[in-house]
Write a protein that holds these residues in place. Structure first.
Motif, short mmCIF file in Angstrom:
data_model
loop_
_atom_site.label_atom_id
_atom_site.label_comp_id
_atom_site.label_asym_id
_atom_site.label_seq_id
_atom_site.Cartn_x
_atom_site.Cartn_y
_atom_site.Cartn_z
N UNK A 159 0.80 -1.22 0.00
CA UNK A 159 0.00 0.00 0.00
C UNK A 159 0.83 1.27 0.00
N UNK A 160 0.12 2.38 -0.22
CA UNK A 160 0.74 3.70 -0.24
C UNK A 160 0.03 4.58 0.79
N UNK A 161 0.56 5.75 1.09
CA UNK A 161 -0.13 6.65 2.01
C UNK A 161 -1.57 6.90 1.56
N UNK A 162 -2.42 7.17 2.53
CA UNK A 162 -3.86 7.25 2.30
C UNK A 162 -4.25 8.21 1.18
N UNK A 163 -3.57 9.35 1.09
CA UNK A 163 -3.97 10.35 0.10
C UNK A 163 -3.19 10.24 -1.21
N UNK A 164 -2.44 9.13 -1.40
CA UNK A 164 -1.79 8.88 -2.68
C UNK A 164 -2.74 8.07 -3.55
N UNK A 165 -2.86 8.44 -4.79
CA UNK A 165 -3.78 7.78 -5.71
C UNK A 165 -3.03 7.37 -6.98
N UNK A 166 -3.04 6.07 -7.30
CA UNK A 166 -2.37 5.60 -8.50
C UNK A 166 -3.08 6.16 -9.73
N UNK A 167 -2.39 7.02 -10.47
CA UNK A 167 -2.97 7.66 -11.64
C UNK A 167 -2.73 6.85 -12.91
N UNK A 168 -1.54 6.27 -13.03
CA UNK A 168 -1.21 5.50 -14.24
C UNK A 168 0.00 4.63 -13.98
N UNK A 169 -0.03 3.44 -14.61
CA UNK A 169 1.12 2.55 -14.57
C UNK A 169 1.48 2.21 -16.01
N UNK A 170 2.75 2.38 -16.36
CA UNK A 170 3.23 2.14 -17.72
C UNK A 170 4.40 1.17 -17.67
N UNK A 171 4.39 0.19 -18.57
CA UNK A 171 5.48 -0.77 -18.66
C UNK A 171 6.27 -0.51 -19.93
N UNK A 172 7.57 -0.29 -19.77
CA UNK A 172 8.46 -0.09 -20.90
C UNK A 172 9.14 -1.40 -21.26
N UNK A 173 9.19 -1.70 -22.56
CA UNK A 173 9.79 -2.96 -23.01
C UNK A 173 10.71 -2.70 -24.20
N UNK A 174 11.91 -3.22 -24.13
CA UNK A 174 12.81 -3.21 -25.28
C UNK A 174 12.36 -4.35 -26.20
N UNK A 175 11.87 -4.01 -27.39
CA UNK A 175 11.33 -5.02 -28.30
C UNK A 175 12.37 -6.09 -28.64
#
Length: 313
Positions: free
Chosen positions: A102-118
Motif C-alpha cells: 500500500x501507499x499513504x492514504x492520500x496517494x492515488x495511482x494515476x497511471x502505470x506504464x510498462x516499458x519494453x525493449x522489443x
C-alpha cells in the motif's frame, strides 16, 4: 487533496529513464508542480540535475525493495510536500508486493506504464516469464520501444493481451516514432458469411475481438466452447468460452464473451457446445466499456475437443 502517482516499470535498459525525462520536460504534463521522483534503479541513462531543478523535481534514490514501504513513502511526503509522485520502478522487484503493502492514504495511482525493449522481449518471456507477466498484469499501457520493421508486433500484442486484456499496446521505432501498421494476420476469413473459428484459433479470435470489437460488429461466428452460467451475469446471458493458460500452469482461467439467447436454457454448466452467433458491440459493465456481445443464432451439443486447454501466449 489526492496526490497522483505515476509508476513506470520495466527491466534495466528498457527505456524508463528516457521516457520519464521526456515526460517531465513535456509542457502538457509538467507545469512546475513539485514532484518527487523515486529512483529504484540506475541505468546508463541519467537525469540532468538542471532539468530536474527547472521542473521542480526532487530525485530520491531507493536502494532496496524493502525500503519502498508505506512508512518511507509517508516520510518522503512529509519532507517534500509533493503535488505529484513518479516512481521509476525496478522491474525485478515484486509489483504485487508493492501494491499489497500500500501507499499513504492520500496517494492515488494515476497511471502505470510498462516499458519494453522489443529486442529482448522474447528472451525475457522465455526465461523470466513470471517477472514479465507481473509487470504486464498491473499496467495500463505497454510501450515497446526500439522496434524495427522485423519486430513481431502481432505476436507481442497477443502476448500482452493474453496477460492483461485491458492493457493498451504502443510500438515505437528506434527513432521514437509510433507509425506502425498493426493489423493482425488472422487465421480465418473475416469476410466469410459464417466465420469458422478452429479450436486452435479461439485464443486469437478472443483477443482480437476484445482489442478491436468494431471489426467484428455484425459478423456471424461459429466456434466450440464450454458453457458457463453464473449469478453475476446479466439476466438472459451466459458465457461460452474456454479455459486458457496465459503465462504458466499456475495461471489458468476461463475466457469467453457475453452471449444472449433463450436457447441457452436447454444447456447445463460445463456442457460442450458448437455456438453460432452474431457479434454486436455494446457497453457492458463486465467489460468496463464497449465490447463484443454475442447474440445466439444456434447452439448444439458437441464433443469435448481433444485439446480442451488453449494457450494464449
Amino acid at each position: 487533496m489526492e496526490i497522483p502517482v505515476y509508476i513506470i516499470t520495466g527491466f534495466l535498459e528498457s527505456g524508463k529513464t528516457k521516457f520519464i525525462r521526456e515526460t517531465l520536460e513535456d509542457p502538457n504534463f509538467s507545469t512546475g508542480e513539485k514532484t518527487i521522483l523515486l529512483l529504484c534503479e540506475e541505468g546508463i541513462e541519467e537525469y540532468d540535475e538542471a532539468i530536474l531543478e527547472k521542473n521542480n523535481v526532487f530525485l530520491i534514490p531507493v536502494e532496496s525493495e524493502e525500503e519502498l514501504s508505506p512508512a518511507f513513502l509517508k516520510k518522503c511526503q512529509n519532507e517534500y510536500r509533493p503535488k505529484r509522485v513518479m516512481i521509476e520502478f525496478n522491474g525485478t522487484w515484486s509489483m504485487s508486493g508493492f501494491i499489497d503493502r500500500g501507499m499513504p492514504r492520500d496517494w492515488e495511482l494515476a497511471q502505470m506504464i510498462t516499458m519494453v525493449d522489443a529486442g529482448t522481449f522474447e528472451v525475457y518471456m522465455n526465461n523470466m516469464r513470471q517477472m514479465m507477466a507481473e509487470q504486464i498484469n498491473f499496467t495500463e499501457l505497454v510501450i515497446f520501444n526500439r522496434c524495427t520493421k522485423d519486430t513481431k508486433r502481432n505476436t507481442f500484442r497477443k502476448a500482452v493481451r493474453a496477460l492483461n486484456r485491458r492493457a493498451q499496446v504502443l510500438f515505437e521505432s528506434e527513432d521514437g516514432n509510433d507509425g506502425f501498421d498493426d493489423e493482425i494476420d488472422l487465421p480465418y476469413d473475416l469476410n466469410a458469411d459464417v466465420i469458422e473459428i478452429e479450436d486452435d484459433d479461439y485464443g486469437i479470435f478472443y483477443l482480437d475481438a476484445l482489442d478491436q470489437p468494431q471489426k467484428y460488429a455484425g459478423k456471424t461466428v461459429r466456434f466450440t466452447a464450454m458453457v458457463y452460467k453464473g449469478r453475476e451475469l446479466p439476466k438472459g446471458y451466459f458465457v461460452p468460452g474456454r479455459f486458457a493458460m496465459t503465462c504458466c500452469a499456475d495461471d489458468i482461467g476461463f475466457v469467453g464473451m457475453l452471449c444472449k439467447g433463450p436457447q441457452a436454457d436447454n444447456f447445463k454448466l460445463r456442457d460442450w457446445v458448437k455456438v453460432t452467433a452474431k457479434v454486436q458491440v455494446e457497453y457492458q459493465r463486465e467489460y468496463n466499456g464497449d465490447g463484443p456481445v454475442l447474440y445466439l443464432e444456434d447452439m448444439v451439443h458437441t464433443a469435448k475437443p481433444k485439446e480442451h486447454l488453449i494457450y494464449m501466449n
